[in-house]
Design an enzyme around this catalytic site. Structure first.
Site, PDB file in Angstrom:
ATOM      1  N   PHE A  81     -43.839  31.938  -2.089  1.00  9.10           N
ATOM      2  CA  PHE A  81     -44.288  30.560  -1.885  1.00  9.10           C
ATOM      3  C   PHE A  81     -43.405  29.508  -2.559  1.00  9.10           C
ATOM      4  CE2 PHE A  81     -48.139  33.339  -2.470  1.00  9.10           C
ATOM      5  CZ  PHE A  81     -48.170  33.736  -1.142  1.00  9.10           C
ATOM      6  N   CYS A  82     -42.117  29.748  -2.614  1.00  9.52           N
ATOM      7  CA  CYS A  82     -41.177  28.800  -3.253  1.00  9.52           C
ATOM      8  C   CYS A  82     -41.610  28.440  -4.665  1.00  9.52           C
ATOM      9  CB  CYS A  82     -41.020  27.532  -2.410  1.00  9.52           C
ATOM     10  SG  CYS A  82     -40.264  27.850  -0.827  1.00  9.52           S
ATOM     11  N   ALA A  83     -42.258  29.401  -5.322  1.00  5.97           N
ATOM     12  CA  ALA A  83     -42.618  29.231  -6.735  1.00  5.97           C
ATOM     13  C   ALA A  83     -42.375  30.591  -7.385  1.00  5.97           C
ATOM     14  CB  ALA A  83     -44.067  28.794  -6.870  1.00  5.97           C
TER      15      ALA A  83
ATOM     16  N   CYS B 292     -37.772  32.653  -0.848  1.00  2.00           N
ATOM     17  CA  CYS B 292     -38.975  32.081  -0.242  1.00  2.00           C
ATOM     18  C   CYS B 292     -39.743  33.070   0.599  1.00  2.00           C
ATOM     19  CB  CYS B 292     -38.631  30.871   0.630  1.00  2.00           C
ATOM     20  SG  CYS B 292     -38.763  29.349  -0.242  1.00  2.00           S
TER      21      CYS B 292
END
Ligand SMILES: Cc1ncc(COP(=O)(O)O)c(C=O)c1O
Length: 474
Positions: free
Chosen positions: A396-398, A416
């Site tokens: 989740f791009c975290a 990602c």
């Protein structure tokens, strides 16, 4: 819920702690009747449960855009009637967004492409020697743009109180920057960047307390409201944040615009984000052959080029639609959906919901989880292919946050998203379900039933790995 969590919840949105009137119906969104095929045969209405990535357009936004489209014209420099009408709508949209965010009278609303663009714009206008403080738990859009600054990455806190204490400690310990002597604060300029609601756990961050801590130490703060604004009212004045960034496509207005709103001084003092027409007030050749430019000092300074009028107008339309629907009832309805999902998942022992701040933390409709013995991509593929449910799997791009929550090591590959494990193997990634103002009860009920059935009975179909993702074998 502890007194502090209660305070943290109210610090981002007063509506969260109130019971609030029940909102009987979801807001109408485009695609609500779209059907999709199932691998097992037949069709079902698509259950869009990936709102945290991009929410469907509100019907109202679509209708407003369609009504305006015939009158569309070039803005700012056109002499014709439709150009003037479009310019009025464009500039009025700024006022609508400023009202939506409860900005200070002197704040500027700059239209950008997205939250990522907004935060990169802010990064580009930082004063010299600015120090930036950011938690490692941030989305990459908040974590990464600060390449020209001296960045301090703060460790993931395990409570909202620890977040505030961590920030206070880091700010108190910061060294004076080289330009501190020419700056109002003895230690020089500093900026804190924090998310309002996590795109992984949905948990609310204690924004008001973090803003107070930042200001007490002479720093400024920007709120990444990409996940907060679609779910909660955001008041710049009440939270006392210096800037807010959000994206239209997460706020039911998927036409390619975003917002950076807040203090004008850093924006006006810096060079334009993009150089070109629209940002420049006056350009003249010099006698020595060069060119002199006088840049605008309004928001236009950072909006060079022809703006996305439809995108901007659609954001204003969404702001009005959400305000008119009333955040009290939107929040009440979303809490009801959150409870359904969390209670349903809690009945499945193989499911582990990811959380930084614990079960009682106030949150928006974003829930990530892993399922014992399942590859997350496999699970998400089965939800789609066998139940017509669209969720998301990955990091989740975290990446740092999800790895902290999973306790897993960085992978060799997988920007990602995509896991490398074959179907059936345990995943290093998670599954995320997210929903909002347009979600009917049936979608979350189908999701809970699907999770329970998949865990109990397994997938009904065969899946294979294709370019790192699981897909139905046929
Ligand atoms: C918390 C958060 N910040 C920033 C972003 C980036 O938004 P955009 O891709 O619209 O720039 C996202 C997107 O998922 C997000 O969840």
């Amino acid at each position: 819920m502890s007194a502090f969590l209660n305070a943290a919840a109210t610090s981002v949105a007063t509506a969260d702690s109130a019971e609030g009137p029940a909102c009987a119906e979801p807001l109408p969104v485009l695609g609500r009747d779209v059907t999709v095929p199932l691998v097992t045969g037949g069709e079902v209405t698509y259950a869009a449960l990936d709102y945290a990535a991009s929410a469907p357009a509100l019907q109202r936004v679509w209708d407003d855009v369609a009504a305006y489209a015939p009158y569309y014209g070039s803005v700012h420099r056109g002499a014709g009637y439709l150009s003037q009408l479009s310019t009025d709508l464009f500039e009025q949209s700024r006022v609508t967004v400023a009202e939506f965010l409860d900005c200070r009278p002197c704040d500027q609303v700059v239209f950008t492409r997205s939250t990522t663009d907004s935060l990169n714009l802010l990064a580009a206008v930082l004063p010299a020697d600015c120090q930036v403080f950011v938690f490692e738990t941030e989305h990459h859009a908040s974590l990464l743009p600060w390449t020209n600054a001296q960045v301090t990455y703060l460790n993931a806190p395990r409570t909202p109180g620890e977040a505030v204490a961590t920030l206070e400690r880091a700010l108190a310990e910061r060294e004076p920057s080289p330009s501190s002597s020419s700056w109002g604060d003895p230690k020089g300029p500093a900026l804190v960047c924090v998310t309002g609601a996590s795109n992984v756990t949905g948990e609310l961050w204690p924004v008001k307390e973090l803003a107070a801590a930042a200001h007490a130490h002479g720093a400024r703060i920007v709120l990444d409201a990409a996940q907060l604004a679609p779910h909660h009212p955001v008041s710049v004045q009440d939270l006392d944040v210096d800037w807010v960034a959000f994206s239209g496509h997460k706020l039911y207005a998927p036409f390619g615009s975003g917002v950076l709103a807040g203090r004008a001084d850093w924006l006006q003092q810096a060079e334009p984000y993009l150089a070109g027409g629209g940002a420049s007030r006056k350009v003249a050749r010099r006698e020595d052959g060069g060119v002199d430019v006088e840049w605008h000092t309004t928001a236009a300074r950072h909006e060079a080029g022809s703006p996305n009028v439809i995108g901007v107008y659609s954001i204003a339309s969404a702001c009005k639609a959400l305000t008119e629907a009333g955040f009290d009832s939107l929040v009440a309805r979303e809490r009801h959906l959150i409870a359904k999902v969390r209670e349903g998942l809690a009945e499945v022992p193989a499911v582990r919901v990811l959380s930084l701040f614990g079960d009682d933390a106030p949150r928006v409709g974003v829930i990530s989880f892993v399922v014992d013995g399942w590859n997350s991509s496999h699970f998400a593929a089965a939800l789609s292919a066998e139940y017509g449910i669209g969720v998301r799997d990955g990091l989740f791009c975290a990446h740092p946050l999800v790895r902290t929550l999973l306790g897993s090591e960085p992978q060799a590959q997988g920007e990602c998203g995509a896991p490398e494990a074959a179907p059936g193997e345990r995943s290093l990634n998670a599954i995320r379900v997210s929903f909002g103002a347009g979600t009917p009860d049936e979608h979350v009920e189908r999701f809970v039933r699907a999770v329970q059935e998949l865990v109990a009975d397994g997938a009904k179909w065969q899946y294979r790995t294709e370019e790192g993702r699981c897909v139905p074998a046929v």
